[in-house]
Scaffold this motif. Structure first.
Motif, PDB file in Angstrom:
ATOM      1  N   PRO A   1       3.312  21.918 -24.901  1.00 21.46           N
ATOM      2  CA  PRO A   1       3.436  23.375 -24.832  1.00 21.46           C
ATOM      3  C   PRO A   1       4.840  23.854 -24.502  1.00 21.46           C
ATOM      4  O   PRO A   1       5.278  24.908 -24.991  1.00 21.46           O
ATOM      5  CB  PRO A   1       2.448  23.763 -23.728  1.00 21.46           C
ATOM      6  N   TRP A   2       5.585  23.117 -23.672  1.00 18.86           N
ATOM      7  CA  TRP A   2       6.927  23.557 -23.285  1.00 18.86           C
ATOM      8  C   TRP A   2       7.857  23.598 -24.498  1.00 18.86           C
ATOM      9  O   TRP A   2       8.569  24.578 -24.718  1.00 18.86           O
ATOM     10  CB  TRP A   2       7.469  22.602 -22.220  1.00 18.86           C
ATOM     11  N   ILE A   3       7.810  22.549 -25.307  1.00 18.89           N
ATOM     12  CA  ILE A   3       8.667  22.511 -26.490  1.00 18.89           C
ATOM     13  C   ILE A   3       8.171  23.482 -27.552  1.00 18.89           C
ATOM     14  O   ILE A   3       8.954  24.156 -28.227  1.00 18.89           O
ATOM     15  CB  ILE A   3       8.754  21.074 -27.041  1.00 18.89           C
ATOM     16  N   LEU A   4       6.871  23.596 -27.684  1.00 17.92           N
ATOM     17  CA  LEU A   4       6.312  24.551 -28.647  1.00 17.92           C
ATOM     18  C   LEU A   4       6.770  25.972 -28.349  1.00 17.92           C
ATOM     19  O   LEU A   4       6.961  26.786 -29.256  1.00 17.92           O
ATOM     20  CB  LEU A   4       4.778  24.489 -28.612  1.00 17.92           C
ATOM     21  N   ALA A   5       6.923  26.277 -27.071  1.00 19.83           N
ATOM     22  CA  ALA A   5       7.269  27.641 -26.682  1.00 19.83           C
ATOM     23  C   ALA A   5       8.742  27.959 -26.884  1.00 19.83           C
ATOM     24  O   ALA A   5       9.141  29.129 -26.828  1.00 19.83           O
ATOM     25  CB  ALA A   5       6.900  27.874 -25.219  1.00 19.83           C
ATOM     26  N   GLN A   6       9.566  26.966 -27.120  1.00 19.62           N
ATOM     27  CA  GLN A   6      10.992  27.204 -27.265  1.00 19.62           C
ATOM     28  C   GLN A   6      11.308  27.860 -28.602  1.00 19.62           C
ATOM     29  O   GLN A   6      10.601  27.695 -29.591  1.00 19.62           O
ATOM     30  CB  GLN A   6      11.751  25.880 -27.137  1.00 19.62           C
ATOM     31  N   ASN A   7      12.380  28.568 -28.626  1.00 17.81           N
ATOM     32  CA  ASN A   7      12.871  29.189 -29.855  1.00 17.81           C
ATOM     33  C   ASN A   7      13.197  28.085 -30.857  1.00 17.81           C
ATOM     34  O   ASN A   7      14.033  27.223 -30.580  1.00 17.81           O
ATOM     35  CB  ASN A   7      14.124  30.013 -29.539  1.00 17.81           C
ATOM     36  N   PRO A   8      12.557  28.053 -32.011  1.00 15.71           N
ATOM     37  CA  PRO A   8      12.824  26.976 -32.977  1.00 15.71           C
ATOM     38  C   PRO A   8      14.286  26.844 -33.347  1.00 15.71           C
ATOM     39  O   PRO A   8      14.763  25.736 -33.608  1.00 15.71           O
ATOM     40  CB  PRO A   8      11.966  27.381 -34.187  1.00 15.71           C
ATOM     41  N   ALA A   9      15.003  27.949 -33.345  1.00 19.24           N
ATOM     42  CA  ALA A   9      16.416  27.903 -33.713  1.00 19.24           C
ATOM     43  C   ALA A   9      17.253  27.174 -32.671  1.00 19.24           C
ATOM     44  O   ALA A   9      18.346  26.689 -32.967  1.00 19.24           O
ATOM     45  CB  ALA A   9      16.948  29.325 -33.912  1.00 19.24           C
ATOM     46  N   ARG A  10      16.741  27.099 -31.439  1.00 21.79           N
ATOM     47  CA  ARG A  10      17.490  26.465 -30.359  1.00 21.79           C
ATOM     48  C   ARG A  10      16.906  25.112 -29.967  1.00 21.79           C
ATOM     49  O   ARG A  10      17.397  24.450 -29.060  1.00 21.79           O
ATOM     50  CB  ARG A  10      17.499  27.394 -29.149  1.00 21.79           C
ATOM     51  N   ARG A  11      15.861  24.709 -30.654  1.00 17.84           N
ATOM     52  CA  ARG A  11      15.181  23.464 -30.312  1.00 17.84           C
ATOM     53  C   ARG A  11      16.010  22.270 -30.787  1.00 17.84           C
ATOM     54  O   ARG A  11      16.452  22.228 -31.936  1.00 17.84           O
ATOM     55  CB  ARG A  11      13.804  23.460 -30.969  1.00 17.84           C
ATOM     56  N   SER A  12      16.223  21.286 -29.924  1.00 16.60           N
ATOM     57  CA  SER A  12      17.039  20.135 -30.286  1.00 16.60           C
ATOM     58  C   SER A  12      16.280  19.205 -31.224  1.00 16.60           C
ATOM     59  O   SER A  12      15.049  19.243 -31.291  1.00 16.60           O
ATOM     60  CB  SER A  12      17.456  19.378 -29.026  1.00 16.60           C
TER      61      SER A  12
ATOM     62  N   ALA B   1      10.884  21.051 -13.216  1.00 20.70           N
ATOM     63  CA  ALA B   1       9.490  21.490 -13.109  1.00 20.70           C
ATOM     64  C   ALA B   1       9.034  22.316 -14.301  1.00 20.70           C
ATOM     65  O   ALA B   1       7.836  22.549 -14.481  1.00 20.70           O
ATOM     66  CB  ALA B   1       9.281  22.291 -11.822  1.00 20.70           C
ATOM     67  N   ALA B   2       9.979  22.786 -15.118  1.00 20.54           N
ATOM     68  CA  ALA B   2       9.634  23.723 -16.194  1.00 20.54           C
ATOM     69  C   ALA B   2       8.614  23.182 -17.191  1.00 20.54           C
ATOM     70  O   ALA B   2       7.691  23.897 -17.587  1.00 20.54           O
ATOM     71  CB  ALA B   2      10.901  24.169 -16.918  1.00 20.54           C
ATOM     72  N   PRO B   3       8.733  21.925 -17.667  1.00 17.59           N
ATOM     73  CA  PRO B   3       7.752  21.466 -18.666  1.00 17.59           C
ATOM     74  C   PRO B   3       6.313  21.500 -18.161  1.00 17.59           C
ATOM     75  O   PRO B   3       5.414  21.975 -18.870  1.00 17.59           O
ATOM     76  CB  PRO B   3       8.219  20.037 -18.957  1.00 17.59           C
ATOM     77  N   LEU B   4       6.076  20.998 -16.940  1.00 18.11           N
ATOM     78  CA  LEU B   4       4.693  20.991 -16.453  1.00 18.11           C
ATOM     79  C   LEU B   4       4.222  22.404 -16.148  1.00 18.11           C
ATOM     80  O   LEU B   4       3.044  22.730 -16.349  1.00 18.11           O
ATOM     81  CB  LEU B   4       4.570  20.109 -15.213  1.00 18.11           C
ATOM     82  N   THR B   5       5.128  23.256 -15.693  1.00 23.00           N
ATOM     83  CA  THR B   5       4.766  24.659 -15.486  1.00 23.00           C
ATOM     84  C   THR B   5       4.294  25.275 -16.795  1.00 23.00           C
ATOM     85  O   THR B   5       3.267  25.963 -16.852  1.00 23.00           O
ATOM     86  CB  THR B   5       5.962  25.450 -14.933  1.00 23.00           C
ATOM     87  N   ALA B   6       5.027  25.008 -17.875  1.00 21.24           N
ATOM     88  CA  ALA B   6       4.654  25.553 -19.184  1.00 21.24           C
ATOM     89  C   ALA B   6       3.305  25.012 -19.639  1.00 21.24           C
ATOM     90  O   ALA B   6       2.488  25.736 -20.220  1.00 21.24           O
ATOM     91  CB  ALA B   6       5.733  25.220 -20.211  1.00 21.24           C
ATOM     92  N   THR B   7       3.060  23.737 -19.372  1.00 18.54           N
ATOM     93  CA  THR B   7       1.777  23.146 -19.748  1.00 18.54           C
ATOM     94  C   THR B   7       0.631  23.834 -19.023  1.00 18.54           C
ATOM     95  O   THR B   7      -0.380  24.200 -19.634  1.00 18.54           O
ATOM     96  CB  THR B   7       1.774  21.643 -19.432  1.00 18.54           C
ATOM     97  N   PHE B   8       0.778  24.007 -17.728  1.00 14.98           N
ATOM     98  CA  PHE B   8      -0.300  24.642 -16.971  1.00 14.98           C
ATOM     99  C   PHE B   8      -0.488  26.093 -17.368  1.00 14.98           C
ATOM    100  O   PHE B   8      -1.613  26.593 -17.439  1.00 14.98           O
ATOM    101  CB  PHE B   8      -0.034  24.509 -15.477  1.00 14.98           C
TER     102      PHE B   8
END
Length: 607
Positions: free
Chosen positions: A311-322, A72-79
């Motif tokens: 938005p979910w991926i944008l919010a992630q730490n760039p250093a940890r982004r796959s 559910a996290a990605p859609l939660t982040a979007t909203f």
């Protein structure tokens, strides 16, 4: 895209923690980040009158709610992102395009329910429709009860101010929201509307005959060929024939279901364009990861700018982004980031014509300080009355050899012009031909010097005939710099001249009382064939040019006080060099007002 929707700036905002740092890719975010929780109530409110607003569109999220396999996290982040950005991006509505879940199970809807509650708590209006994975896809909207209906039926939306109603079966609904200073109707239609469902939709549109309509539905067009060009599905052809083709109010359709994304334009029965878009990202990394498409309406530019972000991926730490996530931050291909030009006024004119502003009596515009007010709203005759009451009437003059119709009356006018008429000036050059108007030799206006400031306003439209009209004069004062005792600049130039250059740039060139040289303000290139409201404002120190109440750039900071005069007449529709008429105006002049003081844009004739 303009800087208002610049992806780089958005990344800076999100990476600074608007949505929280986020978990590593593949790990569900637990709880609501503190910044987001605050944003639920502090993201600002949209401005319903702003001509720039955003419609958020969320396509198929089914893989995020797939029994025990989702997240559910990605859609939660979007909203949460939409809540936080609703004031900044003026997000007025959010539309889900169906396939909320994968298997139509009550347990899956139980997972989705609290995610949509993010919007509920923030009181952000939204719509949801049933996709084929949300219900028994073998039946139309008469299928009866379902787990979908128990969570996303009419009872969920009745609290929203935008909610207009649903079909008795509960599977089709509509919303009316206000944005850009007007109301818009959005239909949220079922996976398979019945004939009764289509009849209901047509009735809803008929009950709102002046509203532009956006249709959201799960299945309409697809772009399976991979060329980005959308085509009707078999069901989509039925939707077009039963609902879209004969309803001119529908100008935009949005659907999911298919991938990849695509778009096309079809002509309806009224001969107008309908824009049909399919968007779906469930085939991409992490089931689309809550990808959202933002439709940025710009009524001032007659454009819809479309972008697709995560938005979910944008919010992630760039250093940890796959690496896979990195490629999904923002989609920039032609089918996911584009602009749709729409002349909204023309497109909606058939059902929602812009009301014509009523004419205003001349006496309402004779404010204190008005020394001349001419309306070219009558037949071309011997005199144009000065409505200021100061006796500065105008008399028509034709240059030798000019056609008799060089001055003629017209019903055309600027939409905000107080008087609903104009005169057409048929000016020419080499040799000079045409007509103009002039004050009498003894008119009081001829002697005024405007030492305390002045305002000159006019409604005009430049001729679009392809001929050379360089340096055509709109308003001039007879008498040269030399006649006024000036020795700087080209003293054969008039003491006052409002004209257009060869590049159709507005120029205000005068000899002020307190300067020996000419003083010039410049505008930018104008488009022939378009009505303009012009204003020259001097506050006793500085002169500023305005076009359509917008201050222009090239206004000198040098002090300029008053206007030199030789006591000779004013000319409307002509300029002169060494007191010889060089060329008359080519185009329409609606009216012109001169006020013996500085006015603000709120006091202009079109205010």
């Amino acid at each position: 895209m303009g800087t208002q929707y610049d992806g780089t700036s958005r990344r800076r905002v999100l990476q600074a923690g608007v949505l929280g740092a986020g978990a590593a890719v593949g790990t569900a975010v637990t709880g609501v980040p503190a910044a987001s929780a605050a944003g639920t109530h502090s993201g600002g409110r949209p401005d319903p009158e702003n001509p720039r607003f955003t419609l958020a569109v969320v396509p198929d999220t089914q893989y995020l709610f797939d029994l025990d396999r989702g997240d559910a996290a990605p859609l939660t982040a979007t909203f949460e992102y939409l809540v936080e950005r609703r004031g900044v991006d003026n997000i007025v509505f959010t539309a889900h395009l169906g396939d909320v879940v994968e298997n139509a199970q009550a347990s899956e809807f139980a997972q989705a329910d609290p995610v949509f509650a993010v919007l509920d708590r923030a009181r952000m209006p939204y719509s949801v429709l049933a996709g084929n994975h949300d219900i028994d896809a073998s039946k139309d909207d008469q299928r009866g009860d379902s787990a979908y209906l128990r969570v996303f039926g009419p009872q969920r939306f009745r609290r929203m101010s935008t909610y207009g109603g649903s079909t008795p079966d509960g599977y089709n609904s509509y919303h009316v929201f206000r944005a850009g200073g007007r109301q818009w109707l959005l239909l949220a239609m079922d996976w398979r509307p019945s004939d009764a469902g289509f009849a209901w939709a047509r009735k809803v549109i008929a009950q709102h005959p002046r509203l532009p309509v956006i249709l959201t539905i799960h299945d309409l067009v697809h772009a399976d060929d991979g060329d980005g060009v959308a085509r009707f599905s078999e069901h989509g052809d039925r939707v077009w024939k039963q609902l879209v083709e004969g309803n001119d109010q529908i100008f935009l359709t949005l659907n999911g279901h298919f991938w990849p994304s695509g778009r096309t334009v079809r002509t309806n029965a009224a001969g107008h364009d309908v824009h049909l878009h399919v968007t779906n990202y469930q085939d991409r990394y992490y089931g689309g990861a809550g990808m959202v498409r933002l439709y940025h309406f710009d009524l001032a530019r007659d454009t819809i700018d479309v972008e697709t972000i995560n938005p979910w991926i944008l919010a992630q730490n760039p250093a940890r982004r796959s690496p896979l996530a990195e490629g999904e931050i923002e989609l920039t291909g032609d089918v996911d980031r584009f602009s749709v030009p729409i002349d909204f006024t023309a497109r909606f004119a058939g059902f929602a014509p812009e009301p014509l502003r009523p004419a205003r009596p001349a006496q309402e515009l004779v404010i204190p300080g008005t020394v001349a007010y001419w309306r070219l709203d009558g037949p071309v005759g011997s005199r144009v009355v000065d409505h200021s009451g100061r006796g500065n009437d105008l008399t028509p003059v034709l240059l030798s050899g000019s056609p008799a119709d060089s001055l003629r009356a017209s019903a055309e006018h600027h939409p905000d012009q107080p008087g609903h008429a104009s005169w057409v000036f048929g000016g020419r050059k080499n040799p000079a031909r045409g007509g103009y108007l002039r004050t009498a030799d003894n008119a009081p206006l001829n002697r005024l010097t405007f030492q305390g400031g002045y305002t000159i306003e006019a409604f005009v439209k430049l001729a679009d005939d392809g001929l050379d009209h360089a340096w055509e004069g709109l308003l001039s004062r007879l008498g040269t710099g030399a006649d006024a005792g000036k020795t700087g600049g080209d003293t054969s130039e008039p003491v006052v001249n409002l004209a257009f250059s060869g590049g159709r740039q507005l120029q205000w060139a005068v000899y002020p009382l307190d300067q020996n040289d000419t003083f010039t303000n410049w505008g930018h290139e104008e488009i022939a064939g378009r009505w303009l409201h012009l204003a020259v404002v001097n506050d006793g120190r500085r002169t500023t040019l305005y076009i359509d109440s917008s201050e222009l750039l090239r206004n000198p900071a040098t002090r300029s006080n008053g206007l030199a005069t030789t006591g000779a007449p004013w000319l409307l529709g002509a300029n002169h060099y060494a007191n010889t008429i060089e060329q008359t105006f080519a185009g329409h002049i609606g009216e012109l007002r001169i006020v013996d003081r500085a006015l603000s844009p709120k006091q202009f004739l079109n205010a």
